[in-house]
Design a protein around this motif. Structure first.
Motif, PDB file in Angstrom:
ATOM      1  N   SER A  78      -3.729   5.881  -4.498  1.00  0.00           N
ATOM      2  CA  SER A  78      -2.420   6.467  -4.226  1.00  0.00           C
ATOM      3  C   SER A  78      -1.337   5.468  -4.626  1.00  0.00           C
ATOM      4  O   SER A  78      -1.625   4.313  -4.916  1.00  0.00           O
ATOM      5  N   LEU A  79      -0.104   5.934  -4.643  1.00  0.00           N
ATOM      6  CA  LEU A  79       1.017   5.060  -4.988  1.00  0.00           C
ATOM      7  C   LEU A  79       1.232   4.007  -3.904  1.00  0.00           C
ATOM      8  O   LEU A  79       0.995   4.277  -2.730  1.00  0.00           O
ATOM      9  N   PRO A  80       1.722   2.844  -4.287  1.00  0.00           N
ATOM     10  CA  PRO A  80       2.084   1.850  -3.275  1.00  0.00           C
ATOM     11  C   PRO A  80       3.181   2.408  -2.357  1.00  0.00           C
ATOM     12  O   PRO A  80       4.092   3.095  -2.820  1.00  0.00           O
ATOM     13  N   GLU A  81       3.078   2.143  -1.068  1.00  0.00           N
ATOM     14  CA  GLU A  81       4.029   2.666  -0.083  1.00  0.00           C
ATOM     15  C   GLU A  81       5.473   2.243  -0.343  1.00  0.00           C
ATOM     16  O   GLU A  81       6.399   2.982  -0.025  1.00  0.00           O
ATOM     17  N   ASP A  82       5.678   1.078  -0.931  1.00  0.00           N
ATOM     18  CA  ASP A  82       7.039   0.590  -1.115  1.00  0.00           C
ATOM     19  C   ASP A  82       7.848   1.403  -2.125  1.00  0.00           C
ATOM     20  O   ASP A  82       9.041   1.192  -2.283  1.00  0.00           O
ATOM     21  N   ILE A  83       7.224   2.367  -2.749  1.00  0.00           N
ATOM     22  CA  ILE A  83       7.944   3.224  -3.692  1.00  0.00           C
ATOM     23  C   ILE A  83       9.014   4.049  -2.972  1.00  0.00           C
ATOM     24  O   ILE A  83       9.975   4.501  -3.575  1.00  0.00           O
ATOM     25  N   LEU A  84       8.854   4.214  -1.671  1.00  0.00           N
ATOM     26  CA  LEU A  84       9.802   4.995  -0.879  1.00  0.00           C
ATOM     27  C   LEU A  84      10.878   4.136  -0.223  1.00  0.00           C
ATOM     28  O   LEU A  84      11.682   4.640   0.555  1.00  0.00           O
ATOM     29  N   SER A  85      10.915   2.855  -0.538  1.00  0.00           N
ATOM     30  CA  SER A  85      11.795   1.922   0.175  1.00  0.00           C
ATOM     31  C   SER A  85      13.291   2.242   0.039  1.00  0.00           C
ATOM     32  O   SER A  85      14.075   1.863   0.901  1.00  0.00           O
ATOM     33  N   PHE A  87      14.597   5.291   0.105  1.00  0.00           N
ATOM     34  CA  PHE A  87      14.921   6.555   0.762  1.00  0.00           C
ATOM     35  C   PHE A  87      15.557   6.306   2.123  1.00  0.00           C
ATOM     36  O   PHE A  87      15.081   5.471   2.898  1.00  0.00           O
ATOM     37  N   ASP A  88      16.622   7.061   2.416  1.00  0.00           N
ATOM     38  CA  ASP A  88      17.253   6.958   3.726  1.00  0.00           C
ATOM     39  C   ASP A  88      16.431   7.761   4.750  1.00  0.00           C
ATOM     40  O   ASP A  88      15.413   8.369   4.407  1.00  0.00           O
ATOM     41  N   GLU A  89      16.900   7.771   5.989  1.00  0.00           N
ATOM     42  CA  GLU A  89      16.163   8.416   7.074  1.00  0.00           C
ATOM     43  C   GLU A  89      15.966   9.915   6.833  1.00  0.00           C
ATOM     44  O   GLU A  89      14.890  10.456   7.078  1.00  0.00           O
ATOM     45  N   GLU A  90      16.984  10.588   6.326  1.00  0.00           N
ATOM     46  CA  GLU A  90      16.890  12.029   6.074  1.00  0.00           C
ATOM     47  C   GLU A  90      15.833  12.335   5.009  1.00  0.00           C
ATOM     48  O   GLU A  90      15.019  13.245   5.173  1.00  0.00           O
ATOM     49  N   LYS A  91      15.828  11.554   3.932  1.00  0.00           N
ATOM     50  CA  LYS A  91      14.842  11.771   2.876  1.00  0.00           C
ATOM     51  C   LYS A  91      13.440  11.442   3.360  1.00  0.00           C
ATOM     52  O   LYS A  91      12.473  12.127   3.002  1.00  0.00           O
ATOM     53  N   MET A  92      13.313  10.409   4.182  1.00  0.00           N
ATOM     54  CA  MET A  92      11.995  10.073   4.733  1.00  0.00           C
ATOM     55  C   MET A  92      11.492  11.177   5.655  1.00  0.00           C
ATOM     56  O   MET A  92      10.299  11.482   5.677  1.00  0.00           O
ATOM     57  N   GLU A  93      12.395  11.799   6.391  1.00  0.00           N
ATOM     58  CA  GLU A  93      12.015  12.925   7.250  1.00  0.00           C
ATOM     59  C   GLU A  93      11.495  14.087   6.403  1.00  0.00           C
ATOM     60  O   GLU A  93      10.464  14.696   6.730  1.00  0.00           O
ATOM     61  N   ILE A  94      12.177  14.396   5.313  1.00  0.00           N
ATOM     62  CA  ILE A  94      11.719  15.455   4.411  1.00  0.00           C
ATOM     63  C   ILE A  94      10.371  15.073   3.804  1.00  0.00           C
ATOM     64  O   ILE A  94       9.451  15.895   3.748  1.00  0.00           O
ATOM     65  N   HIS A  95      10.253  13.821   3.364  1.00  0.00           N
ATOM     66  CA  HIS A  95       8.995  13.349   2.787  1.00  0.00           C
ATOM     67  C   HIS A  95       7.838  13.554   3.769  1.00  0.00           C
ATOM     68  O   HIS A  95       6.802  14.119   3.404  1.00  0.00           O
ATOM     69  N   HIS A  96       8.012  13.102   5.001  1.00  0.00           N
ATOM     70  CA  HIS A  96       6.936  13.223   5.999  1.00  0.00           C
ATOM     71  C   HIS A  96       6.623  14.689   6.315  1.00  0.00           C
ATOM     72  O   HIS A  96       5.459  15.047   6.489  1.00  0.00           O
ATOM     73  N   GLN A  97       7.649  15.542   6.355  1.00  0.00           N
ATOM     74  CA  GLN A  97       7.419  16.959   6.614  1.00  0.00           C
ATOM     75  C   GLN A  97       6.630  17.599   5.473  1.00  0.00           C
ATOM     76  O   GLN A  97       5.708  18.392   5.700  1.00  0.00           O
ATOM     77  N   VAL A  98       6.984  17.251   4.247  1.00  0.00           N
ATOM     78  CA  VAL A  98       6.279  17.802   3.078  1.00  0.00           C
ATOM     79  C   VAL A  98       4.814  17.374   3.093  1.00  0.00           C
ATOM     80  O   VAL A  98       3.916  18.199   2.889  1.00  0.00           O
ATOM     81  N   ILE A  99       4.553  16.104   3.355  1.00  0.00           N
ATOM     82  CA  ILE A  99       3.180  15.609   3.389  1.00  0.00           C
ATOM     83  C   ILE A  99       2.410  16.297   4.525  1.00  0.00           C
ATOM     84  O   ILE A  99       1.258  16.713   4.357  1.00  0.00           O
ATOM     85  N   SER A 100       3.048  16.442   5.678  1.00  0.00           N
ATOM     86  CA  SER A 100       2.406  17.111   6.812  1.00  0.00           C
ATOM     87  C   SER A 100       2.099  18.577   6.491  1.00  0.00           C
ATOM     88  O   SER A 100       1.006  19.069   6.788  1.00  0.00           O
ATOM     89  N   ASP A 101       3.062  19.280   5.891  1.00  0.00           N
ATOM     90  CA  ASP A 101       2.833  20.682   5.506  1.00  0.00           C
ATOM     91  C   ASP A 101       1.675  20.785   4.523  1.00  0.00           C
ATOM     92  O   ASP A 101       0.828  21.672   4.632  1.00  0.00           O
ATOM     93  N   ARG A 102       1.635  19.880   3.574  1.00  0.00           N
ATOM     94  CA  ARG A 102       0.546  19.865   2.603  1.00  0.00           C
ATOM     95  C   ARG A 102      -0.799  19.669   3.297  1.00  0.00           C
ATOM     96  O   ARG A 102      -1.755  20.369   3.035  1.00  0.00           O
ATOM     97  N   GLU A 147      16.457  21.440  -2.337  1.00  0.00           N
ATOM     98  CA  GLU A 147      17.363  20.753  -3.267  1.00  0.00           C
ATOM     99  C   GLU A 147      17.232  19.238  -3.123  1.00  0.00           C
ATOM    100  O   GLU A 147      17.187  18.514  -4.119  1.00  0.00           O
ATOM    101  N   LYS A 148      17.149  18.762  -1.895  1.00  0.00           N
ATOM    102  CA  LYS A 148      16.964  17.317  -1.673  1.00  0.00           C
ATOM    103  C   LYS A 148      15.615  16.860  -2.221  1.00  0.00           C
ATOM    104  O   LYS A 148      15.507  15.794  -2.818  1.00  0.00           O
ATOM    105  N   LEU A 149      14.581  17.674  -2.008  1.00  0.00           N
ATOM    106  CA  LEU A 149      13.252  17.328  -2.502  1.00  0.00           C
ATOM    107  C   LEU A 149      13.236  17.268  -4.030  1.00  0.00           C
ATOM    108  O   LEU A 149      12.590  16.404  -4.614  1.00  0.00           O
ATOM    109  N   ALA A 150      13.959  18.177  -4.671  1.00  0.00           N
ATOM    110  CA  ALA A 150      14.067  18.136  -6.139  1.00  0.00           C
ATOM    111  C   ALA A 150      14.660  16.800  -6.578  1.00  0.00           C
ATOM    112  O   ALA A 150      14.167  16.152  -7.511  1.00  0.00           O
ATOM    113  N   GLY A 151      15.722  16.357  -5.891  1.00  0.00           N
ATOM    114  CA  GLY A 151      16.337  15.075  -6.209  1.00  0.00           C
ATOM    115  C   GLY A 151      15.408  13.908  -5.928  1.00  0.00           C
ATOM    116  O   GLY A 151      15.345  12.946  -6.707  1.00  0.00           O
ATOM    117  N   MET A 152      14.665  13.972  -4.823  1.00  0.00           N
ATOM    118  CA  MET A 152      13.716  12.919  -4.481  1.00  0.00           C
ATOM    119  C   MET A 152      12.632  12.813  -5.543  1.00  0.00           C
ATOM    120  O   MET A 152      12.262  11.716  -5.971  1.00  0.00           O
TER     121      MET A 152
END
Length: 184
Positions: A78-85, A87-102, A147-152
């Motif tokens: 998998s990608l190194p975790e620091d690739i998300l360094s 991202f602000d709190e809102e983007k990290m929340e979306i990231h975690h929700q997307v991974i959880s949904d998956r 829209e935020k996920l597209a930007g991320m």
């Protein structure tokens, strides 16, 4: 029959391959998410719910792939975790929700998340089964989150490209050469 190429697979090569794979995944996630946001898919809901759900599923699966464990020896798992360094709190929340949904509803059917507890309905003269599991497609990402996920996904695509370009000079001479046939 698949023909395999012999190559020395070291850590740098595996990281390089992970970047190549991840670029394509983020590109797909960005393109499909952008289509969802710019098109009229949300406005036509629920009539087009199957298309909206399918495209939502495609975005979530493609975006999540680089962060999930991959099999094989040719790329890092998998990608190194620091690739998300960045991202602000809102983007990290979306990231975690997307991974959880998956993990729980999109790529797998998690019984606990889907509340799989069948019940019986007593009709007096007989009982009938009433499955109460939620559809894995019950909730799609809202347009603002999509829209935020597209930007991320776009930012991550560009970031893995830059990281790839940093190590490509040390990899390129180790790669097998393709045989090109002259058609003249």
């Amino acid at each position: 029959m698949t023909e395999y190429i012999e190559i020395d697979v070291d850590e740098e090569f595996r990281l390089f391959n992970r970047f190549l794979l991840s670029y394509n995944d983020f590109k797909q996630a960005h393109e499909v998410a952008s289509e969802l946001v710019s098109g009229d898919y949300y406005e036509k809901y629920p009539e087009n719910r199957h298309i909206l759900h399918a495209l939502n599923l495609a975005v979530i699966i493609a975006y999540s792939r680089p962060f999930k464990t991959s099999r094989g020896q040719l790329a890092l798992r998998s990608l190194p975790e620091d690739i998300l360094s960045d991202f602000d709190e809102e983007k990290m929340e979306i990231h975690h929700q997307v991974i959880s949904d998956r993990d729980t509803m999109m790529a797998h059917s998690d019984a606990d998340v889907n509340n799989v507890v069948p019940q019986a309905l007593d009709l007096g003269h007989r009982r009938i089964l009433m499955p109460s599991n939620a559809s894995p497609y019950a909730m799609h990402l809202l347009p603002e989150a999509m829209e935020k996920l597209a930007g991320m996904a776009f930012v991550l695509k560009e970031k893995v490209f830059e990281m790839r370009m940093e190590i490509e000079p040390g990899i390129i001479d180790k790669l097998p050469l393709m045989q090109v046939q002259d058609e003249t």
